[in-house]
Design an enzyme around this catalytic site. Structure first.
Site, PDB file in Angstrom:
ATOM      1  N   GLN A  88      -5.758  40.229   2.982  1.00  0.00           N
ATOM      2  CA  GLN A  88      -6.012  39.261   4.052  1.00  0.00           C
ATOM      3  C   GLN A  88      -7.123  38.292   3.643  1.00  0.00           C
ATOM      4  O   GLN A  88      -7.353  37.294   4.320  1.00  0.00           O
ATOM      5  CB  GLN A  88      -6.433  39.983   5.330  1.00  0.00           C
ATOM      6  CG  GLN A  88      -5.377  40.917   5.893  1.00  0.00           C
ATOM      7  CD  GLN A  88      -5.893  41.670   7.099  1.00  0.00           C
ATOM      8  OE1 GLN A  88      -5.970  41.114   8.190  1.00  0.00           O
ATOM      9  NE2 GLN A  88      -6.266  42.922   6.920  1.00  0.00           N
ATOM     10  N   VAL A  90      -9.236  35.456   1.591  1.00  0.00           N
ATOM     11  CA  VAL A  90      -8.876  34.170   0.985  1.00  0.00           C
ATOM     12  C   VAL A  90      -9.688  33.893  -0.279  1.00  0.00           C
ATOM     13  O   VAL A  90      -9.519  32.851  -0.914  1.00  0.00           O
ATOM     14  CB  VAL A  90      -9.040  33.003   1.989  1.00  0.00           C
ATOM     15  CG1 VAL A  90      -8.112  33.196   3.180  1.00  0.00           C
ATOM     16  CG2 VAL A  90     -10.486  32.851   2.448  1.00  0.00           C
ATOM     17  N   HIS A 106      -3.282  35.084   4.025  1.00  0.00           N
ATOM     18  CA  HIS A 106      -3.879  34.028   4.853  1.00  0.00           C
ATOM     19  C   HIS A 106      -4.338  32.819   4.045  1.00  0.00           C
ATOM     20  O   HIS A 106      -5.176  32.042   4.504  1.00  0.00           O
ATOM     21  CB  HIS A 106      -5.034  34.616   5.669  1.00  0.00           C
ATOM     22  CG  HIS A 106      -4.592  35.692   6.596  1.00  0.00           C
ATOM     23  ND1 HIS A 106      -5.378  36.779   6.935  1.00  0.00           N
ATOM     24  CD2 HIS A 106      -3.407  35.879   7.248  1.00  0.00           C
ATOM     25  CE1 HIS A 106      -4.705  37.570   7.758  1.00  0.00           C
ATOM     26  NE2 HIS A 106      -3.515  37.048   7.959  1.00  0.00           N
ATOM     27  N   CYS A 114      -1.043  19.622  -0.250  1.00  0.00           N
ATOM     28  CA  CYS A 114      -0.703  18.227   0.028  1.00  0.00           C
ATOM     29  C   CYS A 114       0.198  18.157   1.266  1.00  0.00           C
ATOM     30  O   CYS A 114       1.225  18.837   1.331  1.00  0.00           O
ATOM     31  CB  CYS A 114       0.010  17.604  -1.173  1.00  0.00           C
ATOM     32  SG  CYS A 114       0.519  15.890  -0.903  1.00  0.00           S
ATOM     33  N   GLY A 172     -10.651  48.452   4.108  1.00  0.00           N
ATOM     34  CA  GLY A 172     -11.588  47.479   4.664  1.00  0.00           C
ATOM     35  C   GLY A 172     -11.042  46.549   5.714  1.00  0.00           C
ATOM     36  O   GLY A 172     -11.480  45.407   5.820  1.00  0.00           O
ATOM     37  N   LEU A 201      -7.217  54.296  15.234  1.00  0.00           N
ATOM     38  CA  LEU A 201      -6.596  53.888  13.975  1.00  0.00           C
ATOM     39  C   LEU A 201      -6.349  55.087  13.065  1.00  0.00           C
ATOM     40  O   LEU A 201      -5.293  55.199  12.433  1.00  0.00           O
ATOM     41  CB  LEU A 201      -7.479  52.858  13.275  1.00  0.00           C
ATOM     42  CG  LEU A 201      -6.931  52.198  12.004  1.00  0.00           C
ATOM     43  CD1 LEU A 201      -5.590  51.517  12.272  1.00  0.00           C
ATOM     44  CD2 LEU A 201      -7.939  51.201  11.451  1.00  0.00           C
TER      45      LEU A 201
END
Length: 233
Positions: A88, A90, A106, A114, A172, A201
Site C-alpha cells: 500500500q 507509495v 496506491h 500525463c 504493518g 483483526l
C-alpha cells in the site's frame, strides 16, 4: 509449488523514518489530509497538492531501506514468481533494497502521470515544476498516486493474485483501508504482523507477531521456509 503473498502497509517503512497521515508529527501535521490526498482537494487546489507531493519526494530522498525491506527483497530473489510482493506504500524503499516486481496498490511517489496520453514516467526525487511528458511533450501532468475518491486499478491485480495464494502475510497494516482479515480467510495459512494488539483483526490469522517489523521479519522468513516444506507456519 505453493504461492505466498506479502502485503505491506505503513508499518514496513515507518522504521526508516517515513511518517504517515496517521502520525501526529512530521510532514503530515502541516496539512489537512483531505485537501492534499483527495480528488476533490486536487480539483480545488492542484498546486497545493503537487507541492505536498514534492515535499514527500524530498522526504523520501533522505531515508533508506531498512532490514525488513532488504529481507523481503532477499525472499523475492529466493522464491521468485511464487512470492507476490504487494504494498500500500507509495515509496520506493522496496525497490531500492533490490526487490523486483513490486505491485504498488496506491501508486508510486517517484512517478508522474500525463493527463493527455496517460503515459507514466519517473522523476526520482525532483520537483514537479517545469516537467513535461517524454512521450507527448505535454505539461498537463499529475502525481501518479491514487487519492481518496479515486479508483485503484492495481486492486484487480491484488484480487487475481489472492486467488492463487496459499500463505497470506500482512505486514504493518491495520486493515483500515484493505480488509486483510478477509484476505487471510481466503488462504490456507496466514501470518499477521502489527505493532499494537487488535483482537478483531487477530482472529482471522493463524500466526501473529505483535512487534516492530524489524524484529519480526526474520521469524516470518523462517515461517515461509517451514510453509514451503510442510505447509505449516
Amino acid at each position: 509449488m505453493k504461492n505466498i503473498m506479502i502485503l505491506s502497509g505503513a508499518g514496513l517503512s515507518a522504521p526508516s523514518g517515513l511518517k504517515t497521515f496517521r502520525d501526529n508529527d512530521g510532514l503530515w501535521e502541516e496539512y489537512d489530509v483531505m485537501e492534499v490526498c483527495s480528488a476533490t482537494g486536487f480539483r480545488k487546489n492542484p498546486k497545493k497538492v503537487l507541492d505536498f507531493y514534492d515535499a514527500r519526494r524530498a522526504q523520501l530522498q533522505n531515508v533508506k531501506p531498512n532490514h525488513a525491506h532488504e529481507k523481503i527483497a532477499q525472499l523475492k530473489e529466493k522464491w521468485g514468481k511464487n512470492l507476490f510482493v504487494i504494498t500500500q506504500n507509495v515509496d520506493d524503499l522496496l525497490e531500492r533494497a533490490g526487490c523486483k516486481d513490486v505491485v504498488h496498490l496506491h501508486g508510486f511517489l517517484p512517478e508522474l502521470r500525463c493527463l493527455k496520453c496517460e503515459g507514466i514516467f519517473n522523476i526520482g526525487y525532483e520537483k514537479f515544476t517545469d516537467k513535461q511528458c517524454p512521450k507527448c511533450k505535454s505539461k498537463d501532468l499529475r502525481h501518479n498516486i491514487v487519492m481518496f475518491e479515486e479508483q485503484a486499478p492495481a486492486y484487480a491485480t491484488l484480487y487475481s493474485l489472492l486467488h492463487q495464494t496459499s500463505l497470506f502475510i500482512s505486514i504493518g497494516t491495520s486493515g483500515a483501508v484493505l480488509p486483510v482479515g478477509q484476505y487471510a480467510s481466503m488462504c490456507e495459512k496466514s501470518i499477521l504482523n502489527i505493532y499494537e494488539k487488535d483482537v478483531n483483526l487477530e482472529r482471522y490469522f493463524d500466526k501473529i507477531y505483535i512487534e516492530d517489523i524489524i524484529s519480526a521479519i526474520d521469524k516470518i522468513a523462517l515461517d515461509i521456509e517451514n510453509f514451503m516444506k510442510d505447509g505449516n507456519v
